[in-house]
Design a protein around this motif. Structure first.
Motif, short mmCIF file in Angstrom:
data_model
loop_
_atom_site.label_atom_id
_atom_site.label_comp_id
_atom_site.label_asym_id
_atom_site.label_seq_id
_atom_site.Cartn_x
_atom_site.Cartn_y
_atom_site.Cartn_z
N THR A 1 3.26 2.15 4.82
CA THR A 1 4.35 1.45 4.51
C THR A 1 4.31 1.48 3.00
O THR A 1 3.44 1.41 2.31
CB THR A 1 3.88 -0.10 4.86
OG1 THR A 1 3.87 -0.05 6.33
CG2 THR A 1 5.13 -0.99 4.23
N GLU A 2 5.69 1.49 2.34
CA GLU A 2 5.55 1.60 0.89
C GLU A 2 5.34 0.25 0.32
O GLU A 2 5.51 -0.67 0.80
CB GLU A 2 7.30 1.81 0.74
CG GLU A 2 7.71 3.20 1.03
CD GLU A 2 9.04 3.37 0.64
OE1 GLU A 2 9.66 2.40 0.04
OE2 GLU A 2 9.55 4.37 0.86
N GLY A 3 4.71 0.57 -1.02
CA GLY A 3 4.52 -1.09 -1.79
C GLY A 3 3.03 -1.09 -1.93
O GLY A 3 2.38 -0.63 -0.93
N GLU A 4 2.62 -1.77 -2.89
CA GLU A 4 1.15 -2.14 -2.92
C GLU A 4 1.00 -3.63 -2.64
O GLU A 4 1.69 -4.20 -2.96
CB GLU A 4 0.73 -1.68 -4.28
CG GLU A 4 -0.91 -2.17 -4.62
CD GLU A 4 -1.15 -1.80 -6.03
OE1 GLU A 4 -2.28 -1.85 -6.39
OE2 GLU A 4 -0.17 -1.65 -6.77
N VAL A 5 -0.08 -4.01 -2.11
CA VAL A 5 -0.11 -5.36 -1.87
C VAL A 5 -1.62 -5.90 -2.69
O VAL A 5 -2.48 -5.12 -2.89
CB VAL A 5 -0.64 -5.63 -0.23
CG1 VAL A 5 0.64 -5.53 0.58
CG2 VAL A 5 -1.59 -5.06 0.31
N LEU A 6 -1.46 -7.10 -3.08
CA LEU A 6 -2.85 -7.86 -3.66
C LEU A 6 -2.98 -8.90 -2.94
O LEU A 6 -2.21 -9.48 -2.13
CB LEU A 6 -2.21 -8.02 -5.13
CG LEU A 6 -1.39 -6.93 -5.97
CD1 LEU A 6 -1.04 -7.88 -7.40
CD2 LEU A 6 -2.52 -5.82 -6.31
N TYR A 7 -4.35 -9.55 -3.24
CA TYR A 7 -4.63 -10.70 -2.61
C TYR A 7 -4.68 -11.85 -3.77
O TYR A 7 -5.19 -11.49 -4.80
CB TYR A 7 -5.97 -10.55 -1.95
CG TYR A 7 -5.74 -10.07 -0.30
CD1 TYR A 7 -5.74 -11.18 0.56
CD2 TYR A 7 -5.77 -8.86 0.09
CE1 TYR A 7 -5.54 -10.93 1.68
CE2 TYR A 7 -5.45 -8.64 1.12
CZ TYR A 7 -5.70 -9.55 2.23
OH TYR A 7 -5.16 -9.07 3.53
N ARG A 8 -4.45 -12.91 -3.46
CA ARG A 8 -4.39 -14.06 -4.46
C ARG A 8 -5.03 -15.10 -4.18
O ARG A 8 -4.73 -15.55 -2.90
CB ARG A 8 -2.92 -14.28 -5.06
CG ARG A 8 -2.63 -15.66 -5.90
CD ARG A 8 -1.59 -15.79 -6.49
NE ARG A 8 -0.48 -15.94 -5.43
CZ ARG A 8 0.78 -16.48 -5.71
NH1 ARG A 8 1.24 -16.23 -6.96
NH2 ARG A 8 1.60 -16.79 -4.63
N ALA A 9 -6.13 -15.92 -4.69
CA ALA A 9 -6.63 -17.22 -4.33
C ALA A 9 -6.05 -18.05 -5.43
O ALA A 9 -6.24 -17.77 -6.77
CB ALA A 9 -8.03 -17.12 -4.30
#
Length: 428
Positions: free
Chosen positions: A112-120
Motif C-alpha cells: 500500500t502506498e504511503g507511510e504510517v505513523l503512530y501517535r499518542a
C-alpha cells in the motif's frame, strides 16, 4: 386456550426485547474499536485520549495510527533521546516506539502506498492537588460528556530497581508530559547558551580578564542547569534548589550587565578625540558592546529556564519581571553610544559608505596641492573592520528579544512513533 395464546405472546415479546437490548449493548461495546487487517481490534481515536477504564482509578492513554501526511512539516518533530524519558514513555504506552516500525512493515507487506505513523496524545491536565482522603496520595479528576465525572486518589508505588514510578496512569502521564516539554525547552536553551559562550570566546582583550572570567562562570553555571537531566524534573527537592540557584545567577547577571551599561555610557562622555584616539576607544567599546549583548541574551535564557523548572506552575509574566527594566537600561546605554558615534563621525568627517575620512593636520598639508587636482588625495582610507564596529555600535538598536509567551505545559503533548524512534510534536 386463551391462556396458552397469551403466554406465547408474552414469550415472543420478551425475546424481542432481549434481542434489541443485546444488539444495543453490542453496538455500544464495539463503538470504540475498529478492526485491523490482521483481525486484531484497536481503539478508535476520540476527543479525549485519557479515558476512564473499568476501574475509575485507572486511566488509559490511547494510541492511534495516522498517515505521514497528517504532519505537514516533519522538521518540527523533536526526537526524544534521553533513555530515562524513553523508559517512562514505554511504561506509559508500552510498545509505542516499535509501533511505527510494525505499522510501516504492515503497509509495505500489503504493498500500500504511503507511510504510517503512530501517535499518542497525553492530554493536558490540571496539576494534581494533595488528597484529603488519603495521606501521601494526590487527587485527580476525569471528565465525561457532562463535565467532571469523578475523582481518584493516586498513590506512588516503588517499582523494581528502586525507581519511584507512578502506579496510576494519570500520575505517570502528567510526569511524562512534563519531562517531554521540559526536555524540549532545556535543549533549546542549552543550544542558545552554547552560541553565547562561543561569542564570548572571540573577545580577546587581556585588560578585562577578571570580568571575562566572571561572564564565563555565569554562562557555565546556567548551562549546567540547562543540561537536561531527568533527575532534576523527577525530584521536587532538587528542582526547587535549582530554581533558587537560578535566582542567584540572575542577580549576578544583572550586576554584570549593569557594569557593562555604565562602562559604555562612560565612552559616550569622551569628546574632542582625534581619529587615532577615537579608533582606540572604539575597539575597547566593541568588547563591552559584545558583553552587553551576551549578558542580555543570558538574562532572557535565565527567565526561560526558570519557567521550565517551574513546569508551568508559574506564569511567564512572573518569570520575566526583570527583563523590561534591564532591556530599557541597555537601550538607554546604546542610545548614548550611538549619539557619541554620530557626533564624532561628523566632527572627524568620516565617510562610512566610502570607507574613508578626511585628512587632517600635517597629513592634510602634505596632500593639499595634489588634492587640488584630485579630490581622492583629500581623503584617507580606513579599515573595513573599523567601519563595521562603528555601524554596530551606532545602530542604537537592541537586538530583537521578543518575550517567549508559548506555554507548552498547558497543551496536549503529542508523541509520534516513527522508524523505531519517539518524537515530540510541539503545539503551534
Amino acid at each position: 386456550m386463551k391462556l396458552v395464546v397469551i403466554g406465547i405472546c408474552i414469550v415472543i415479546i420478551v425475546v424481542i426485547i432481549a434481542l434489541l437490548g443485546y444488539k444495543k449493548m453490542k453496538a455500544k461495546c464495539t463503538e470504540h474499536v475498529s478492526e485491523r487487517e490482521d483481525g486484531n481490534l484497536i481503539p478508535k481515536h476520540e476527543n479525549t485520549l485519557l479515558q476512564p477504564d473499568r476501574n475509575k482509578d485507572e486511566l488509559v492513554i490511547q494510541m492511534e495510527m495516522i498517515p505521514a501526511e497528517a504532519i505537514p512539516d516533519e522538521g518540527k518533530l523533536v526526537e526524544i533521546t534521553d533513555s530515562k524519558v524513553l523508559a517512562h514513555v514505554d511504561n506509559l504506552v508500552p510498545g509505542f516506539a516499535q509501533a511505527g516500525v510494525a505499522g510501516n512493515n504492515a503497509i509495505q507487506a500489503a504493498k500500500t502506498e504511503g507511510e504510517v505513523l503512530y501517535r499518542a496524545i497525553i492530554p493536558n491536565g490540571a496539576k494534581l492537588s494533595n488528597s484529603k482522603a488519603m495521606e501521601g496520595a494526590v487527587r485527580g479528576i476525569y471528565h465525561g460528556a457532562d463535565g467532571i465525572q469523578g475523582h481518584a486518589n493516586f498513590i506512588p508505588d516503588e517499582a523494581q530497581k528502586g525507581t519511584a514510578m507512578a502506579a496510576n496512569t494519570a500520575v505517570a502521564a502528567m510526569g511524562v508530559a512534563s519531562m517531554v516539554v521540559g526536555q524540549y525547552y532545556m535543549t533549546q536553551i542549552n543550544a542558545e547558551l552554547r552560541e553565547i559562550s562561543d561569542g564570548i570566546s572571540k573577545i580577546s582583550n587581556f585588560q578585562d580578564n577578571e570580568f571575562r572570567s566572571r561572564v564565563f562562570s555565569l554562562i557555565a553555571h546556567v548551562k549546567k542547569i540547562a543540561d537536561f537531566q531527568v533527575e532534576i524534573l523527577e525530584n521536587d527537592e532538587l528542582r526547587l534548589s535549582k530554581i533558587v540557584q537560578i535566582d542567584s545567577l540572575e542577580e549576578e547577571c544583572t550586576k554584570l550587565l549593569g557594569q557593562v551599561n555604565l562602562t559604555l555610557v562612560g565612552y559616550a562622555k569622551k569628546e574632542e578625540l582625534n581619529y587615532e584616539a577615537y579608533e582606540k576607544e572604539l575597539k575597547e567599546a566593541q568588547n563591552w558592546y559584545a558583553y552587553q549583548k551576551a549578558l542580555l541574551d543570558v538574562l532572557y535564557k535565565i527567565s526561560d529556564l526558570r519557567y521550565t523548572l517551574h513546569m508551568g506552575a508559574v506564569s511567564r509574566e512572573q518569570c520575566v519581571t526583570l527583563l523590561p527594566t534591564y532591556t530599557k537600561q541597555v537601550e538607554e546605554a546604546q542610545t548614548r553610544l550611538a549619539e557619541w558615534h554620530e557626533s564624532t563621525i561628523t566632527r572627524l568627517k568620516i565617510d562610512l559608505e566610502e570607507i574613508r575620512r578626511e585628512r587632517n593636520g600635517l597629513d592634510r598639508a602634505i596632500h593639499l596641492i595634489p588634492g587640488l587636482f584630485n579630490d581622492d588625495f583629500k581623503f584617507r582610507a580606513i579599515s573595513k573592520r573599523t567601519v563595521g564596529m562603528i555601524k554596530d555600535q551606532a545602530s542604537g538598536e537592541v537586538n530583537d528579544h521578543p518575550y517567549d509567551i508559548t506555554d507548552l505545559y498547558s497543551e496536549d503533548v503529542q508523541l509520534i512513533s516513527k522508524d523505531g524512534k519517539v518524537y515530540y510534536l510541539p503545539a503551534e
